[in-house]
Every structure is written in structure tokens, then in C-alpha cells.
Scaffold this active site. Structure first.
Site, PDB file in Angstrom:
ATOM      1  N   GLU A 257       6.945  -6.178  -3.016  1.00 63.46           N
ATOM      2  CA  GLU A 257       6.167  -5.458  -2.010  1.00 63.46           C
ATOM      3  C   GLU A 257       5.025  -6.380  -1.622  1.00 63.46           C
ATOM      4  O   GLU A 257       4.205  -6.748  -2.464  1.00 63.46           O
ATOM      5  CB  GLU A 257       5.662  -4.132  -2.584  1.00 63.46           C
ATOM      6  CG  GLU A 257       4.857  -3.304  -1.611  1.00 63.46           C
ATOM      7  CD  GLU A 257       3.370  -3.472  -1.800  1.00 63.46           C
ATOM      8  OE1 GLU A 257       2.732  -4.066  -0.894  1.00 63.46           O
ATOM      9  OE2 GLU A 257       2.847  -3.022  -2.819  1.00 63.46           O
ATOM     10  N   CYS A 296      -2.355  -2.942   1.263  1.00 66.78           N
ATOM     11  CA  CYS A 296      -1.177  -3.569   1.858  1.00 66.78           C
ATOM     12  C   CYS A 296      -0.597  -2.718   2.979  1.00 66.78           C
ATOM     13  O   CYS A 296       0.203  -3.206   3.783  1.00 66.78           O
ATOM     14  CB  CYS A 296      -0.124  -3.829   0.788  1.00 66.78           C
ATOM     15  SG  CYS A 296       0.266  -2.391  -0.219  1.00 66.78           S
TER      16      CYS A 296
END
Length: 523
Positions: A257, A296
Site C-alpha cells: 500500500e 496516504c
């Protein structure tokens, strides 16, 4: 000398032998603790997890492990105030800590609940029904899911030292696979604080959790075919580990990720006085300032109908002017500091590249924020102003390639849904997008065009805004990950994440035998 972080390996806390590297308070620059600058001997660390932790977990069933997750969630919830105080040193405000600390603990409850309801009191999960392969039905096949016998190595990022750990740990634990956690050095002291509480709870089977507060050199080299590696970090880090010889040679499962250029879209149906206009601006500013933009999933590209760019810019600036930047412990602060001075330098450099393609409408990355708290140390801390940019040419490459991992977003105009779809895709894969509109037909077009490039898309209108989790919230029930630049991996998504740690096997035989195999995994 400032204390040094210990690692929890082999069932005990182990102090490193070197002096280590100093970690400092993000807001003041004051020393906090040291972290080892040397790697560990990782072979025995992983062997212990496999040989002790794995069997101990598999003595339990999915139901038993789910119950432990719930108990652990309750135990850690009682200690949230103490964890929050430590979190303030990372630059996060108390509101930010709720996203990291409370959010991480909530993942334990989600997986405890879903595991208790959705998985059997067994170590075998039937995956579909018995399928006859002959006319008489005496021979056929069934698919089953069983725990892998390896270890889940988890390399986490600095921005979510609690949530990043627990959102990986919970599904691995539920699956019956031990975890070896490597936190990012900058905020490892908060991870260590929570792991100490987890160990002290006495709830975890021996060997089911290990913590590595040291350099990771050699850690990935120990992976085997039964192991998995989950990485959160930059695109470059994910790409390097994906092609690591040990990962390629062992066949260990890999998921990543990574940071991405996430988008938020304001629909062309929205007018300045429509409820969706205020919703869009509020979400944008929240994503810019929450965790000082160090998420993120934060909005980096805000796509706005060309005719509304001025209005959105004015409304966003009005909100940003009210954001007090200052010490995380100060209740008046609405935005804290970046994790450290290096992160501030990185953000400043990225903003400079973006400024070649966009105009700054709010903030200065090198100056004291306009609404800076009295007594805050701008030079000693890692503070930075929120930065809002505006692009006139939406086709500039910089807008779709450069990410400033901080409180930075760019307003980008668009003229049509077709142009919008192409612009979104130029981010080359993202974790999250949001569409703010009261036009279901427009929402449908955008979602279907953007879905191949995203792991999660949020659609908000006037009716759903009140209950919406917002753009950036990575809830445990939804998958977290995305294609391309976002790492190409997938985490969470409820019980979907548990399957990452299970092996799917097709078993062929008679129906009675297959039934016995499934029942053989029961408690």
C-alpha cells in the site's frame, strides 16, 4: 543517555547493544528516545514465530481467535488516553490521534466481530459447495481455506504507527498466522508503547506477535513460501521490495500500500449555494490538515468545474485561514507538525515542483504559518503551513506525478466528464477518490471510469453527507489499497483480508470424505 527502544522477539524484550539513533519530538525537537541503528539476526526471530506462534494460534479456532481480538480491543481501549499522550510527540493532535489510535483499536473490534459471526468454530473454511464430477455423485470436489504455516512480516509507515500495525495484525491473527512487525523508525516509540500493552494483557498466545525496533537489513531475506510480506510506504519502497530476490525466489505472498495522488471531484451540477458545495470544501480542508496531510489517502488533486474554481478557491482559503497550526497538545491547534524536519524538507521540495505548474493561493512552505499558535517553535519543530495551489492548465504532468506528502492540495479545473476521466487516470492508480454531487448519473459515469484506477471511491451527496465517513477514512470494512502507483495491493475489506493468510485448496473425493475433512478442522 536517552532510553533506547527494545524489540520483542523470542517471547521477551531484548535491548540492543548499540547507542542507536535519536528520535525527537515533532513539535519541539526535544529528544524522546533512541532506536537501534543495527539489524537483528532475523532467522531465529522468524523461526520462533513459525515454530511457537503458529502452532499456538492454530490450537485455537477462528471463533477463539476472534474472541481474543475483542478482549484485546477492550484492554487497549482503556489505555487510549495514555497512548494519545505519546501520540502527541509524533506531531499529531488529539483529534489526529483518534484516527490512528482509536481507529487502530477499532480494527480489532471489527475483526473480532466479523470473525465471530462469519467464520466457523474451526480452522477450515468451506469455500463453496461440494461439486459432483460424475453422474452418480460419488466423486467430486470442494474448496477449502486453511491457515498457512508461515509468518506475516509487516513493514509499516511513520504516519500511522498504531493503525498501520493493528489493521495488519488483526486479520493475520484471526487467520491463525503470527505477525512480525517492523515499524518506521520515526514514530516507532508509539508502536512500541502499544505493543507493550498488548504483551502485558496476557491475551496473546506465545509467539503470535513480535516487534522489531531495529534496521530491517536481512529481514526480507528470511521469507519462505509459507510467509507473507505486507508493506506500507512510498511507491519506491514498495517497488524495491516487490522485486526483492528473496520475495521473488521464495514465492512469499506480497502486498503493498503506497502513497498516491488521490482525487476528489466536485460535480458540474453543484452551485455555490448547494449543500454539496460546502461539503466538498469542508472535506478538502479536512484532508489537507488532518494528520498535517500525512495520510496516504489524503486529497492531492481536487477536480472542480472550471466555472467554479474561483468560488471553491475563495471558500477553501476562508476555511484555511481559521486553521491554527501549533503544538499538538494545545487544544486550540487544528493542525500539528509533520513527523520530522526531513519530512518538512521533502514537502517543501515537492511544493516547489508543483509551483512550476500551479499558482499558490494559500500558504508558504518556508514561512511561519499565518495562523501560528503563540509559543510554538517553528524552527525547532517540523511545522508547515497548509498549502493550496491552483492550476490553470490541467494537462501539466507535474499535477499528476508529484505528491507533496503533507498539507498540500491542488485545485484542477475540468470541462467535461470525459476530460475528467482522463485526468484522474493520469494519477496512474490511487487508493481513494471521492465524488461530491447530487447527480446520480454523473456519479455513475465517474465511478465506472475511475474504478479500474482505485481501491475505494466515496460518493457523497446532501442526503448521505451526515453519515459519510469522509474521503480519507480507511475503514476496516472496506478494502484498502489500489493499483499501479498505489502499490497494487489490497488490505482490509472485512474478512477478505483474512484470506490473504489462508491457503485455498481444491480437494477431490467422495462427499463423505470431504465432509469429514471439513469437520476435522473443528474444535
Amino acid at each position: 543517555m536517552t532510553d533506547i527502544l527494545n524489540s520483542y522477539i523470542g517471547g521477551q524484550w531484548v535491548e540492543p547493544t548499540d547507542e542507536g539513533t535519536l528520535l525527537v519530538d515533532a513539535a519541539t525537537g526535544d529528544p524522546i528516545v533512541r532506536i537501534s541503528a543495527q539489524p537483528l539476526d532475523y532467522a531465529p526471530v522468524l523461526d520462533y514465530a513459525r515454530a511457537v506462534g503458529g502452532p499456538a494460534l492454530r490450537k485455537l479456532t477462528f471463533t477463539g481467535r476472534a474472541a481474543i481480538l475483542k478482549q484485546l480491543g477492550k484492554y487497549l481501549s482503556e489505555r487510549i488516553p495514555a497512548f494519545t499522550e505519546v501520540s502527541l510527540k509524533t506531531g499529531a493532535t488529539r483529534r489526529d490521534a483518534m484516527v490512528d489510535v482509536d481507529g487502530g483499536i477499532n480494527a480489532l473490534f471489527v475483526y473480532g466481530s466479523k470473525g465471530g459471526r462469519g467464520l466457523p468454530d474451526s480452522n477450515v473454511v468451506p469455500d463453496g459447495d461440494f461439486e459432483p464430477l460424475g453422474k452418480g455423485g460419488t466423486f467430486g470436489l470442494a474448496h477449502i481455506l486453511t491457515p498457512r504455516t508461515g509468518v506475516a512480516v509487516q513493514i509499516n509507515a511513520f504516519n500511522f504507527p498504531v493503525w498501520g500495525m493493528l489493521e495488519k495484525f488483526a486479520p493475520a491473527f484471526l487467520a491463525g498466522v503470527p505477525s512480525v512487525v517492523k515499524p518506521a523508525s520515526a514514530t516507532a516509540y508509539l508502536t512500541e508503547t502499544v505493543v507493550r500493552a498488548m504483551v502485558e494483557s496476557g491475551l496473546l498466545p506465545e509467539g503470535s506477535l513480535s516487534l522489531v525496533c531495529a534496521r530491517p537489513d536481512g529481514l526480507v531475506d528470511q521469507l519462505t513460501a509459507q510467509d507473507s510480506l505486507a508493506v506500507t510506504g512510498s511507491y519506491d519502497t514498495a517497488a524495491a521490495l516487490r522485486t526483492h530476490p528473496a520475495v521473488v525466489a521464495s514465492g512469499a505472498r506480497f502486498t503493498a500500500e503506497a502513497d498516491s495522488l488521490n482525487s476528489s471531484v466536485l460535480g458540474p451540477d453543484v452551485t455555490v449555494d448547494a449543500p454539496e458545495f460546502e461539503v466538498f470544501v469542508k472535506i478538502l480542508v479536512t484532508e489537507m490538515t488532518q494528520k498535517a496531510g500525512q495520510k496516504c489517502t489524503a486529497i492531492r488533486r481536487a477536480f472542480v468545474p472550471a466555472a467554479l474554481v474561483d468560488a471553491v478557491s475563495d471558500a477553501a482559503v476562508a476555511r484555511l485561514q481559521k486553521v491554527v497550526v501549533g503544538p499538538p497538545a494545545d487544544e486550540t491547534s487544528r493542525m500539528g507538525a509533520l513527523a520530522n524536519q526531513r519530512q518538512r524538507d521533502d514537502v517543501r521540495g515537492a511544493v516547489a515542483r508543483l509551483q512550476s505548474a500551479a499558482t499558490t493561493v494559500f500558504g508558504d512552505p518556508t514561512a511561519v504559518p499565518a495562523n501560528f499558535a503563540d509559543g510554538a517553535d517553528f524552527e525547532g519543530g517540523a511545522f508547515i503551513s497548509p498549502i493550496l495551489l491552483r492550476a490553470d492548465d490541467p494537462e501539466r504532468d507535474e499535477l499528476h506525478q508529484v505528491e507533496a506528502f503533507g498539507p498540500v492540495a491542488t485545485l484542477i479545473p475540468y470541462e467535461s466528464a470525459q476530460q475528467l476521466a482522463g485526468l484522474i487516470a493520469r494519477g496512474d492508480g490511487s487508493l481513494a477518490a471521492s465524488v461530491i454531487t447530487n447527480d446520480a448519473a454523473f456519479a455513475s459515469k465517474v465511478v465506472l471510469a475511475a474504478a479500474p484506477w482505485h481501491g475505494r471511491i466515496v460518493v457523497v451527496d446532501r442526503n448521505s453527507a451526515g453519515e459519510s465517513t469522509g474521503h480519507g477514512a480507511a475503514v476496516a470494512q472496506a478494502i484498502h489499497g489500489g493499483p499501479g502507483r498505489a502499490g497494487g495491493g489490497e488490505e482490509l475489506g472485512g474478512l477478505r483480508a483474512v484470506e490473504h493468510y489462508l491457503q485455498r485448496t481444491a480437494v477431490q473425493g467422495g462427499p463423505d470424505v470431504l465432509k469429514a475433512i471439513v469437520e476435522g478442522g473443528a474444535a
